[in-house]
Motif scaffolding. Structure first.
Motif, PDB file in Angstrom:
ATOM      1  N   UNK A   1      -0.576  -3.379  -9.616  1.00 54.14           N
ATOM      2  CA  UNK A   1      -0.697  -2.125  -8.877  1.00 54.14           C
ATOM      3  C   UNK A   1      -2.157  -1.706  -9.022  1.00 54.14           C
ATOM      4  N   UNK A   2      -2.924  -1.826  -7.957  1.00 56.82           N
ATOM      5  CA  UNK A   2      -4.378  -1.656  -8.029  1.00 56.82           C
ATOM      6  C   UNK A   2      -4.765  -0.180  -8.036  1.00 56.82           C
TER       7      UNK A   2
ATOM      8  N   UNK B   1       1.107   6.490  -8.756  1.00 57.43           N
ATOM      9  CA  UNK B   1      -0.331   6.450  -8.494  1.00 57.43           C
ATOM     10  C   UNK B   1      -0.659   7.120  -7.166  1.00 57.43           C
ATOM     11  N   UNK B   2       0.127   6.832  -6.135  1.00 59.61           N
ATOM     12  CA  UNK B   2      -0.094   7.500  -4.844  1.00 59.61           C
ATOM     13  C   UNK B   2       0.032   9.019  -4.981  1.00 59.61           C
TER      14      UNK B   2
ATOM     15  N   UNK C   1      -5.761  12.234 -10.223  1.00 55.79           N
ATOM     16  CA  UNK C   1      -6.356  10.904 -10.399  1.00 55.79           C
ATOM     17  C   UNK C   1      -7.880  10.977 -10.391  1.00 55.79           C
ATOM     18  N   UNK C   2      -8.434  11.614  -9.367  1.00 54.53           N
ATOM     19  CA  UNK C   2      -9.901  11.709  -9.263  1.00 54.53           C
ATOM     20  C   UNK C   2     -10.470  12.521 -10.415  1.00 54.53           C
ATOM     21  N   UNK C   3      -9.759  13.552 -10.847  1.00 57.72           N
ATOM     22  CA  UNK C   3     -10.221  14.361 -11.974  1.00 57.72           C
ATOM     23  C   UNK C   3     -10.307  13.528 -13.243  1.00 57.72           C
TER      24      UNK C   3
ATOM     25  N   UNK D   1      -5.811   4.745  -2.069  1.00 55.81           N
ATOM     26  CA  UNK D   1      -4.378   4.510  -2.041  1.00 55.81           C
ATOM     27  C   UNK D   1      -4.023   3.396  -3.025  1.00 55.81           C
ATOM     28  N   UNK D   2      -2.792   3.431  -3.496  1.00 56.82           N
ATOM     29  CA  UNK D   2      -2.312   2.376  -4.382  1.00 56.82           C
ATOM     30  C   UNK D   2      -1.928   1.157  -3.553  1.00 56.82           C
TER      31      UNK D   2
END
Length: 322
Positions: free
Chosen positions: A159-160, A290-291, A299-301, A315-316
């Motif tokens: 899962x990238x 993740x999405x 996520x970005x934080x 996106x995942x």
């Protein structure tokens, strides 16, 4: 660090990725277990996040993990800022991303540190559920192939969750004037054993020879910290790492006086969370989590906290590596 053995593409396409740590961080042979995130018992809330069966994506998890309340994570915690030890804890980008995902799933992610090149082998045994260790998603890893193309296992699904390019770590002042991988021909290079960067170094050495230049003398070490020490002492001209890791080492090691980092931004590759191919339910739950955190901004934080925001994905994806 670059094993888990940064943590790349054929020079580019064959990457680590996994790789390594701040020079001051030594690899611990013993296993360290630490929980990441603030999940509590089913149906309660802590830090504003729902935990347990009331969490948004709890029902997507396999029943075994729902019952345990834990996802066991294998990592090589020697790769700052992605994952490294701070006192008794494993901290960094990956633990923080996992903690955010845990709030969506209602379970804890418990990280155990081990040697990078042993991490994937622990998945079929059940000792760990996933590997999250700045590991580059490659077709070879997906198919369970070694560096000679020989089948060594069933492979894994990824899962990238992050994108990174090659970083070349050199001694402060760059005395050899290294600007690209081609400048390493005829010189000595230190890398972490088992990482995609070890293979990238071999590929680059073959390219040097094909171009009529001298091959690269490659020294592979159990940890990236040892490779860094070799560069610092002048025994090798460079160490290969993922770009955010190389930049972090250059900024922090010796107060910023030990190394410089050169980034090759044209060869970006994907880091993936590795899951046993038979565990598709867990894989899909991780993708959904993740999405969700990409969408809600946590996520970005988590990436920005460690100065790794440039590696954010939008996106995942499953098995997006090459």
């Amino acid at each position: 660090m670059t094993a888990s053995t940064t943590r790349c593409t054929a020079v580019a396409k064959s990457r680590k990725s996994r790789i390594a740590a701040v020079a001051a961080i030594a690899v611990a042979g013993s296993m360290l277990l630490t929980a990441c995130g603030d999940q509590t018992e089913s149906g309660t809330k802590e830090g504003g996040a729902t935990a347990g069966s009331a969490a948004p994506l709890f029902s997507k998890l396999p029943a075994k993990i729902q019952k345990a309340g834990v996802i066991k994570v294998g990592t090589d915690a020697t790769y700052a800022p992605m994952e490294f030890k701070e006192g008794a804890n494993i901290v960094g980008v990956d633990p923080d991303v996992a903690a955010a995902m845990g709030k969506q799933l209602g379970v804890k992610f418990e990280f155990t540190s081990g040697t990078f090149d042993t991490l994937l082998g622990a998945l079929p045994t059940g000792r760990t559920d996933i590997v999250m260790s700045s590991m580059t998603d490659t077709k070879a890893r997906q198919e369970g192939l070694d560096d000679k193309g020989k089948k060594t296992g069933t492979g894994v699904d990824f899962v990238d969750y992050f994108s990174a390019s090659t970083g070349i770590l050199v001694k402060k002042g760059n005395p050899q004037g290294i600007k690209s991988l081609d400048d390493l021909c005829g010189k000595k290079l230190a890398v972490q054993r088992g990482t995609t960067y070890e293979q990238a170094a071999k590929d680059q050495s073959a390219k040097c020879e094909k171009d009529g230049k001298a091959k690269i003398a490659i020294e592979a070490f159990p940890t990236d910290a040892e490779a860094q020490t070799r560069v610092k002492a002048g025994g090798a001209v460079a160490d290969l790492n993922d770009s955010p890791v190389a930049a972090y080492i250059a900024k922090t090691a010796g107060g910023g006086n030990d190394f410089e980092a050169i980034a090759n931004k044209s060869d970006a590759g994907l880091f993936g969370i590795a899951v046993d191919k038979k565990n598709t339910e867990l894989r899909d739950a991780l993708k959904a989590a993740l999405d969700a955190i990409i969408k809600d901004g946590t996520y970005k934080a988590a990436l920005d906290k460690w100065g790794a925001g440039d590696g954010a994905v939008t996106e995942a994806k499953i098995n997006g590596g090459s």
